[in-house]
Design a protein around this motif. Structure first.
Motif, PDB file in Angstrom:
ATOM      1  N   SER A  50       0.847  -1.192   0.000  1.00  0.00           N
ATOM      2  CA  SER A  50       0.000   0.000   0.000  1.00  0.00           C
ATOM      3  C   SER A  50       0.878   1.236   0.000  1.00  0.00           C
ATOM      4  O   SER A  50       1.915   1.269   0.685  1.00  0.00           O
ATOM      5  CB  SER A  50      -0.908   0.020   1.239  1.00  0.00           C
ATOM      6  OG  SER A  50      -1.490   1.308   1.416  1.00  0.00           O
ATOM      7  N   ASP A  52       0.246   3.779   1.460  1.00  0.00           N
ATOM      8  CA  ASP A  52       0.047   4.338   2.790  1.00  0.00           C
ATOM      9  C   ASP A  52       0.940   3.692   3.849  1.00  0.00           C
ATOM     10  O   ASP A  52       1.036   4.178   4.969  1.00  0.00           O
ATOM     11  CB  ASP A  52      -1.438   4.132   3.157  1.00  0.00           C
ATOM     12  CG  ASP A  52      -1.828   4.742   4.484  1.00  0.00           C
ATOM     13  OD1 ASP A  52      -1.830   4.011   5.492  1.00  0.00           O
ATOM     14  OD2 ASP A  52      -2.110   5.954   4.525  1.00  0.00           O
ATOM     15  N   CYS A  53       1.612   2.600   3.476  1.00  0.00           N
ATOM     16  CA  CYS A  53       2.337   1.765   4.442  1.00  0.00           C
ATOM     17  C   CYS A  53       3.819   2.139   4.509  1.00  0.00           C
ATOM     18  O   CYS A  53       4.543   2.000   3.516  1.00  0.00           O
ATOM     19  CB  CYS A  53       2.184   0.299   4.036  1.00  0.00           C
ATOM     20  SG  CYS A  53       3.331  -0.840   4.812  1.00  0.00           S
ATOM     21  N   THR A  84      -7.873  -1.195   0.356  1.00  0.00           N
ATOM     22  CA  THR A  84      -8.592  -0.896   1.603  1.00  0.00           C
ATOM     23  C   THR A  84      -7.759  -0.130   2.610  1.00  0.00           C
ATOM     24  O   THR A  84      -8.253   0.233   3.678  1.00  0.00           O
ATOM     25  CB  THR A  84      -9.096  -2.202   2.252  1.00  0.00           C
ATOM     26  OG1 THR A  84      -7.988  -3.085   2.446  1.00  0.00           O
ATOM     27  CG2 THR A  84     -10.134  -2.878   1.375  1.00  0.00           C
ATOM     28  N   LYS A  85      -6.492   0.119   2.300  1.00  0.00           N
ATOM     29  CA  LYS A  85      -5.632   0.884   3.207  1.00  0.00           C
ATOM     30  C   LYS A  85      -5.305   2.225   2.563  1.00  0.00           C
ATOM     31  O   LYS A  85      -4.936   2.289   1.401  1.00  0.00           O
ATOM     32  CB  LYS A  85      -4.343   0.121   3.518  1.00  0.00           C
ATOM     33  CG  LYS A  85      -3.417   0.860   4.500  1.00  0.00           C
ATOM     34  CD  LYS A  85      -2.251  -0.024   4.914  1.00  0.00           C
ATOM     35  CE  LYS A  85      -1.248   0.734   5.771  1.00  0.00           C
ATOM     36  NZ  LYS A  85      -1.851   1.265   7.012  1.00  0.00           N
ATOM     37  N   TYR A 180      -6.856  -8.190   0.605  1.00  0.00           N
ATOM     38  CA  TYR A 180      -7.391  -7.933   1.945  1.00  0.00           C
ATOM     39  C   TYR A 180      -7.209  -9.139   2.857  1.00  0.00           C
ATOM     40  O   TYR A 180      -6.820  -8.999   4.027  1.00  0.00           O
ATOM     41  CB  TYR A 180      -8.867  -7.550   1.864  1.00  0.00           C
ATOM     42  CG  TYR A 180      -9.502  -7.363   3.220  1.00  0.00           C
ATOM     43  CD1 TYR A 180      -9.224  -6.228   3.981  1.00  0.00           C
ATOM     44  CD2 TYR A 180     -10.347  -8.336   3.760  1.00  0.00           C
ATOM     45  CE1 TYR A 180      -9.780  -6.061   5.242  1.00  0.00           C
ATOM     46  CE2 TYR A 180     -10.899  -8.174   5.012  1.00  0.00           C
ATOM     47  CZ  TYR A 180     -10.628  -7.032   5.745  1.00  0.00           C
ATOM     48  OH  TYR A 180     -11.166  -6.877   7.001  1.00  0.00           O
ATOM     49  N   LYS A 184      -4.863  -8.919   6.362  1.00  0.00           N
ATOM     50  CA  LYS A 184      -5.428  -9.014   7.707  1.00  0.00           C
ATOM     51  C   LYS A 184      -4.711 -10.035   8.593  1.00  0.00           C
ATOM     52  O   LYS A 184      -4.927 -10.061   9.802  1.00  0.00           O
ATOM     53  CB  LYS A 184      -6.924  -9.314   7.640  1.00  0.00           C
ATOM     54  CG  LYS A 184      -7.298 -10.689   7.157  1.00  0.00           C
ATOM     55  CD  LYS A 184      -8.818 -10.825   7.068  1.00  0.00           C
ATOM     56  CE  LYS A 184      -9.252 -12.218   6.639  1.00  0.00           C
ATOM     57  NZ  LYS A 184     -10.715 -12.328   6.533  1.00  0.00           N
ATOM     58  N   GLY A 187      -0.724  -7.649   8.313  1.00  0.00           N
ATOM     59  CA  GLY A 187      -0.504  -6.335   7.726  1.00  0.00           C
ATOM     60  C   GLY A 187       0.287  -6.429   6.439  1.00  0.00           C
ATOM     61  O   GLY A 187       0.396  -7.496   5.835  1.00  0.00           O
TER      62      GLY A 187
END
Length: 220
Positions: A50, A52-53, A84-85, A180, A184, A187
Motif C-alpha cells: 500500500s 500508505d504503508c 482498503t488501506k 485484503y 489481515k 498487515g
C-alpha cells in the motif's frame, strides 16, 4: 584414546548436522498457510503493498529491488496493491493497475518492475515520497492525489480515465481484491508464495535467507 577420537568425530558430526539444518523453516514462525489461498497463483511470488504503508516504502527502497533479481526463474513476481488501506487506496489501485499493464505491453518483464523503465515504479515512488517524506495528504481530494502519480509518469487525466475502463484493468483489480485476506493476517507488506504460503516478515533477517525460504515454499 580411541574413545576420545570417537567422541570428537561424533561432536563434529553433530555440528555438521546442525549446520545443515540451520536454514530449516518452521510453519507458524517463518511462514503460515493461508486459510483462503489466492486462486490461480501457482508459480508466483505475490507482494501485497500500500502507498500508505511505511514498511512497504522501506521494503521497496531496500529489500524488494534486491530480492526480485534473485528469485528462481520459474517463479513470477506479481505486485498487488491493497485498496482498503489509505484514504485514496481505490484510486491508487486503479492507477497502479493501469501502469502495470502499460509496463507489460511495453515489453517489461516482472524482473523489470524495480528498474527506472517501469512506470509503476515511478508512480509508486512518487507516492511514497510525497506521503511519507513530505507528509502530503492530498486534502484537496482524489483529483489532487491522482495528479501526483500522473505527473510522475507523464500521463494525462483523460488517458488515465480511458485506460482504467479497460477490461484487463478491471480484471486485474478484481484479482487484487484478494489482498485484503492476506493483509489481515499480519498487515503489509505481505509476500505470498504460490498463493498459499505467507512469509512472516518479522522472521526475515536477510535477503538470501528470504530467497531460501521462498525456494523451500515453492516446492510444497
Amino acid at each position: 584414546m580411541f574413545r576420545f577420537v570417537k567422541i570428537i568425530v561424533k561432536s563434529f558430526a553433530l555440528v555438521a548436522l546442525l549446520a545443515g539444518t540451520s536454514f530449516a523453516f518452521t510453519e507458524g514462525t517463518d511462514y503460515v498457510k493461508l486459510a483462503k489461498p489466492i486462486p490461480n497463483a501457482q508459480g508466483t511470488l505475490i507482494k501485497v503493498f500500500s502507498y500508505d504503508c511505511p514498511f512497504c516504502y522501506k521494503y521497496d527502497k531496500k529489500i524488494t529491488p534486491n530480492l526480485v533479481p534473485k528469485l528462481p526463474g520459474d517463479l513470477k513476481f506479481r505486485p498487488f496493491h491493497l485498496k482498503t488501506k489509505g484514504k485514496y487506496g481505490v484510486q491508487g489501485s486503479e492507477l497502479f493497475a493501469v501502469l502495470l499493464l502499460k509496463d507489460q505491453k511495453a515489453g517489461l518483464s516482472d524482473r523489470d518492475l524495480y528498474t527506472e523503465k517501469s512506470l509503476l515504479k515511478k508512480a509508486k515512488m512518487a507516492y511514497y515520497t510525497a506521503y511519507h517524506d513530505k507528509k502530503e495528504r492530498w486534502d484537496a481530494g482524489p483529483d489532487a492525489y491522482l495528479k501526483t502519480g500522473l505527473d510522475a509518469v507523464g500521463m494525462t487525466r483523460a488517458d488515465f480515465d480511458k485506460a482504467k475502463n479497460d477490461p484487463q484493468v478491471k480484471a486485474l483489480l478484481k484479482e487484487w481484491d484478494q489482498s485484503y485476506d492476506v493483509a489481515k493476517v499480519q498487515g503489509v507488506p505481505g509476500f505470498v508464495v504460490n498463493g498459499k504460503y505467507l512469509i512472516m516478515t518479522k522472521s526475515i533477517t536477510s535477503i538470501d535467507g528470504m530467497v531460501k525460504l521462498i525456494n523451500e515454499l515453492k516446492t510444497k
